[in-house]
Structure formats: C-alpha cells, structure tokens
Design an enzyme around this catalytic site. Structure first.
Site, mmCIF file in Angstrom:
data_model
loop_
_atom_site.group_PDB
_atom_site.id
_atom_site.type_symbol
_atom_site.label_atom_id
_atom_site.label_comp_id
_atom_site.label_asym_id
_atom_site.label_seq_id
_atom_site.Cartn_x
_atom_site.Cartn_y
_atom_site.Cartn_z
ATOM 1 N N GLU A 39 13.969 8.277 79.153
ATOM 2 C CA GLU A 39 15.235 8.428 78.414
ATOM 3 C C GLU A 39 15.290 9.844 77.853
ATOM 4 O OE1 GLU A 39 18.273 6.764 77.580
ATOM 5 O OE2 GLU A 39 18.518 8.740 76.675
ATOM 6 N N ASP A 41 17.704 11.029 75.744
ATOM 7 C CA ASP A 41 18.384 11.184 74.466
ATOM 8 C C ASP A 41 17.861 10.115 73.510
ATOM 9 O OD1 ASP A 41 20.159 11.681 72.481
ATOM 10 O OD2 ASP A 41 21.984 11.384 73.640
ATOM 11 N N GLY A 44 18.783 2.882 73.589
ATOM 12 C CA GLY A 44 19.980 2.086 73.286
ATOM 13 C C GLY A 44 21.220 2.639 73.961
ATOM 14 N N GLY A 186 45.631 7.819 75.208
ATOM 15 C CA GLY A 186 45.086 6.680 75.959
ATOM 16 C C GLY A 186 45.137 5.396 75.148
ATOM 17 N N TYR A 189 41.096 0.093 75.883
ATOM 18 C CA TYR A 189 40.474 -0.661 74.800
ATOM 19 C C TYR A 189 39.792 0.246 73.772
ATOM 20 C CZ TYR A 189 35.477 -0.629 76.189
ATOM 21 O OH TYR A 189 34.190 -0.260 76.449
ATOM 22 N N ILE A 190 39.229 1.362 74.201
ATOM 23 C CA ILE A 190 38.577 2.242 73.226
ATOM 24 C C ILE A 190 39.636 2.906 72.346
ATOM 25 C CG2 ILE A 190 37.176 4.350 72.965
ATOM 26 C CD1 ILE A 190 35.557 3.439 75.412
ATOM 27 N N ALA A 276 40.841 9.355 74.806
ATOM 28 C CA ALA A 276 40.145 8.131 75.238
ATOM 29 C C ALA A 276 40.822 7.638 76.511
ATOM 30 C CB ALA A 276 40.216 7.077 74.135
ATOM 31 N N ALA A 327 28.507 -3.582 78.164
ATOM 32 C CA ALA A 327 27.082 -3.607 77.841
ATOM 33 C C ALA A 327 26.396 -4.879 78.345
ATOM 34 C CB ALA A 327 26.909 -3.477 76.330
ATOM 35 N N HIS A 451 35.082 -29.623 62.508
ATOM 36 C CA HIS A 451 36.375 -29.379 61.851
ATOM 37 C C HIS A 451 36.110 -28.885 60.427
ATOM 38 C CE1 HIS A 451 40.545 -29.813 60.730
ATOM 39 N NE2 HIS A 451 40.155 -30.438 59.626
#
Ligand code: FAD
Length: 475
Positions: A39, A41, A44, A186, A189-190, A276, A327, A451
């Site tokens: 990795e 950076d 996660g 944009g 969704y983001i 976005a 994800a 309920h």
C-alpha cells in the site's frame, strides 16, 4: 532487477490496501497462503480515508445539527452551532481508529505489509518503490497477484484540484470551515450526499448537472423525493448545464460558468467549486501491460466471474475492475479472488448487490426494478408500503418515501426492492437477504417483524404485493 534492490518472494501479492485489497489479503492469509500487501498511502483506501466513512461521519454530524434545530414540532427547541473544525477532528479520529484497525487485522492474520508503490516488471515480478528518496526498493516474485488499486475522482478540463477553491470529494470532506456558497458540479450520488451535507451545515448550495435530473441510475419517483427534500433544504438545481470554466469575481469569490448543449451560458457566484463527476481507475505507475494485463478503453481492468484478468494467475478486484464501484462489492470480489487462488470453487455469483445513497432521505436499492424485471422476461408483481402509513416512521418525524418490492408473479420469488426514506440503507439489507436466500413474498410477509419498526414496512410491502395488506389499501 534494479541495482540496489532487495529481492523477496511471496505466494500472493496484493497491490492496494483498500476494502478490495486488504480483505483479499486477510482471506488469502486465512487460507494458509503466504501473502504480501503493498500500500502506497493509507490502509483502508478511498473508503476509509476519503470516501464512505468520512462522508458518513459528516452526514451524521450535519444531520444531527439540522435535526436538533428543526424539531420544534416535537417540542424540542434548540439553536445548534456547528464547530466544523471539531467535527472534522472527530471524523479524523474515526478514520484513524478504523485504518489502524485494518493494519492490526492484517498483521494478526499473518499478512506481510510492505509500504510503497508497486509496479509490474513481468507476469511474476513486481517492483516496490518505498516512497521518498533513499528509501530503496524491492523486487517481489509472486505466484499469484491481486490488483486492487482503486479509483480517483475524474478531473474536468479547466478545473484543477490543485487550486484551493476547486475541490474533489476528498477536500470537501476535510474542510474545517463551511464555505458560504458552494457550487457542485455533478448530481450523482457523491455530489448529492455532499450537497445535502453542506446545505445542512448552512452553505448555499448550487448543483449543476449536464443531464436532466439527479441520481441517474434511480427510478423517477425515488429521485423526485430526494430532489424535493434537497430543494427544501435550499439546494438550487440547474439541469442541462455543464461546467465550462471558473473566473474570479469582484466580491473576492469565484464565478462558476456553465454552458448548455445549445451554447446558452450561465454564471453562478460561489466560494468553492466541488467537482463530483465520477471516478476513474488507478493504474498509472502500475505498468499492468508489463504483466500482460488488459484494460478497456476507459482504463478498467477486465476480469471474468472468478476475478481473473487475461493473465490467469493475476486477479483484479474493486473499483479498478469497474462497476459496481462500491466498497462492499470490492470486499466481496477480494474474498472471491483469495478463495479462487486457494483453489476453492468460488465465483462472483451473488444474485444481487445492494446500493445505498446517504442523502436525506436515504435511498437503498437491490436487484431488479419493475421495468428491469419485465425486460428480463419476468411477469413482475409489485407491492408498496409508504412510510406515511408506518407508525415508527411517524414517531421519528420522517415519513417521506416508500418501500417497494418487486417479485415474480408466477413463483413469488423476490427479485428486487427500492426504498427511499428513513434508514433505507439499513432496510435494504433485508431485501438483499431475501433475494440471496431465494425467499418468496409469502416468506417475507410471514416473517414476524418487531413492532414498531421501520422494517415492518418491508413485510407490509410483501403483503401489499399479495393483495393482503392490512395497513395500506391493496393495489
Ligand atoms: C466521497 C465518497 C463516498 C463514498 N461512499 C460510499 C459508500 O457509502 N458506500 C460504498 O459502498 N462505497 C462508497 N464509495 C466508494 C468506495 O470508496 C469505493 O468503491 C472503494 O473504496 C473501492 O475499494 P478498492 O479497494 O477497490 O479501492 P480503494 O479504496 O480506492 O483503494 C485502493 C488503494 O490502492 C492503493 N494503490 C493504488 N495504486 C497503488 C500501487 N501502484 N501500489 C500500492 N498501492 C496502490 C491506494 O493508495 C489505495 O489505498 C465512496 C467513495 C467516495 C469517493
């Protein structure tokens, strides 16, 4: 081998420590394979550091402030003030806890962690450059590899993320002050999650979108509810307009210029511009061609249903392998990759992968819509339960939206579900489970639900589809 390299070997080399890569690495190690995770950076990946988790933290914080300030109808009087620096500090604490958890889990499962940037030398060798001058590098020989290098925001011409006032989603999640005016390019969704967040934090939000509506993949009545609520929160929409350029304004802010397809121009005064417009795969510096890995014309790595690339012992998972760029899909693919490498009969055979949008209200969808079911040759039957007929929804003060179930008329098998409303992201899991288990409408309707809960709406929608609804009029 480059002079000065050290050389090591591993059975499984995983490149990228996001939810695709770290999950693949842990499962490969659990399968008894000698596994190395590289990795460059932070562990996660985008999800924990710049995506799902930070955005949901800010959505919760801004939502709480907004709710508290708008609860007079319940007899709650409050005038909340937001300390954005403190909120971002809290969000960073959540991220740190989760990312260090990933590192610990990898180590506890015996994954060998190597910091650095990996690139393919050939189909059995990768080179890892350990960041920074004088840090050296190493060559790693591998039997199998999993590419999980993820994606990054798409930059549009004229809007350089290096400029202080041009944000990608990453900067929008790290700002410790709320801009007075934010222009969002944009309405995906983001863009919509951040539009809702910033509107609730008190910014004037303007969304410009080239298409004629927000949230392109969703059904009209789902989108309508989210758009209406965003407008109530003060978000201003301009459809059919593409961002063309920005310029400095006399008031010290900026002007966001847009243009329609017919060349009609408009200008909006803003302090920050969030771009976005989608995400693109990260393969630069990876040299996939050295290993014979093929990418499509947009740069995504092509894979089969066992996550294998054109080179059988090299797999690709997550965003770098294309849609669905989520994800949980990345993690699922990571598990399949590890199990295939371990010789197990694993494959990507999920019946349906859920998706959620954390706007206000939320959207949760899974499987087929009515139109998709028809197109696939089913004779669909549909049942709905509006949240304004749900006792629990009324007690939360959030009654917009509905649960819709789509099933096959002949067999009763649940084929899909669309939810817009409170906790839709959680509720959709019940429909996903129903699809995966091959449940019928009768199974869902006959399952006794607690309920008063929002989940009862799923049961009621199943009863509605069967013409046996008690709390709504049957269709
Ligand atoms: C604002 C935002 C909100 C989001 N919200 C959600 C959500 O609510 N739910 C959801 O499901 N998804 C959400 N997503 C999408 C989700 O973040 C991605 O689908 C997910 O992170 C993809 O995982 P991945 O493992 O494929 O890649 P990534 O998470 O991008 O991880 C890839 C990793 O590989 C590393 N890397 C790249 N190249 C190399 C190399 N050559 N050598 C070594 N390391 C390398 C990178 O540093 C990175 O850490 C969101 C995304 C954004 C941006």
């Amino acid at each position: 081998m480059v002079v000065g390299d050290i050389a090591t070997g591993t059975e499984v080399l995983v490149i990228g420590g996001g939810p695709g890569g770290y999950v693949a690495a842990i499962r490969a190690a659990q399968e008894g394979l000698d596994t190395t995770l590289v990795e460059r950076d932070a562990y996660g990946g985008a999800c924990l550091n710049r995506g799902c988790i930070p955005s949901k933290a800010l959505i919760t914080g801004s939502g709480l402030a907004h709710e508290a300030g708008n609860a007079e109808f319940m007899g709650v009087h409050a005038d909340p003030a937001v300390d954005m620096g403190k909120m971002v500090e809290w969000k960073d604490g959540v991220v740190d806890q989760l990312t260090s958890g990933v590192e610990k889990l990898c180590k506890a499962n015996g994954v060998n962690l190597v910091p650095g940037t990996a690139s393919f030398v050939d189909e059995h060798t990768a080179r890892v450059a350990h960041g920074g001058e004088g840090q050296g590098s190493e060559s790693i020989e591998f039997e199998h590899a999993v590419v999980a290098t993820g994606s990054r925001p798409i930059q549009i011409p004229g809007f350089d993320f290096a400029e202080d006032h041009v944000w990608s989603s990453a900067e929008a999640l790290d700002a410790d002050t709320v801009p007075d005016r934010i222009g969002i390019v944009g309405g995906g969704y983001i863009g919509m999650e951040l539009a809702t967040t910033y509107a609730k934090l008190g910014a004037e939000v303007t969304v410009v979108e080239m298409l004629d509506d927000i949230l392109q993949p969703y059904e009209d009545d789902v989108k309508r509810i989210v758009r209406k609520r965003a407008e109530e929160l003060g978000v201003e929409f301009h459809f059919g307009e593409g961002a063309s350029e920005w310029s400095e304004a006399a008031d010290g802010g900026y002007l966001l210029h847009t243009e329609t397809e017919d060349g009609e121009e408009s200008t909006y005064g803003v302090d920050k511009i969030l771009v976005a417009v989608g995400r693109q795969p990260v393969t630069d510096g990876l040299d996939p061609e050295n290993a014979g890995i093929e990418t499509d014309d947009r740069g995504f790595i092509e894979t089969d249903d066992r996550t294998r690339t054109a080179v059988e012992h090299i797999h690709a998972v997550g965003d770098v392998a294309g849609e669905p760029m989520l994800a949980h899909a990345a993690s699922n693919e990571g598990i399949v990759a590890a199990e295939v490498i371990a010789g197990e009969p694993a494959a990507l055979d999920q019946q349906a992968i859920p998706a959620a949008v954390f706007t206000d209200p939320e959207i949760g969808t899974v499987g087929l819509t009515e139109a998709e079911a028809e197109a696939e040759g089913f004779d669909p039957v549909v049942g709905e339960m509006p949240f304004n007929a749900s006792g629990r929804a009324m007690t939360t003060g959030h009654t917009e939206g509905f649960v819709r179930l789509v099933a096959d008329e002949e067999t009763g098998f649940v084929l899909g579900g669309q939810i817009v409303g409170p906790e839709a992201s959680e509720l959709v899991a019940e429909i996903a489970l129903a699809i995966e288990m091959g449940a019928t409408l009768e199974d869902v309707a006959a399952t006794v639900h607690t309920h008063p809960t929002l989940a009862e709406a799923v049961m009621e929608a199943a009863e509605n589809a069967r013409g046996q609804a008690i709390h709504t009029l049957n269709r």
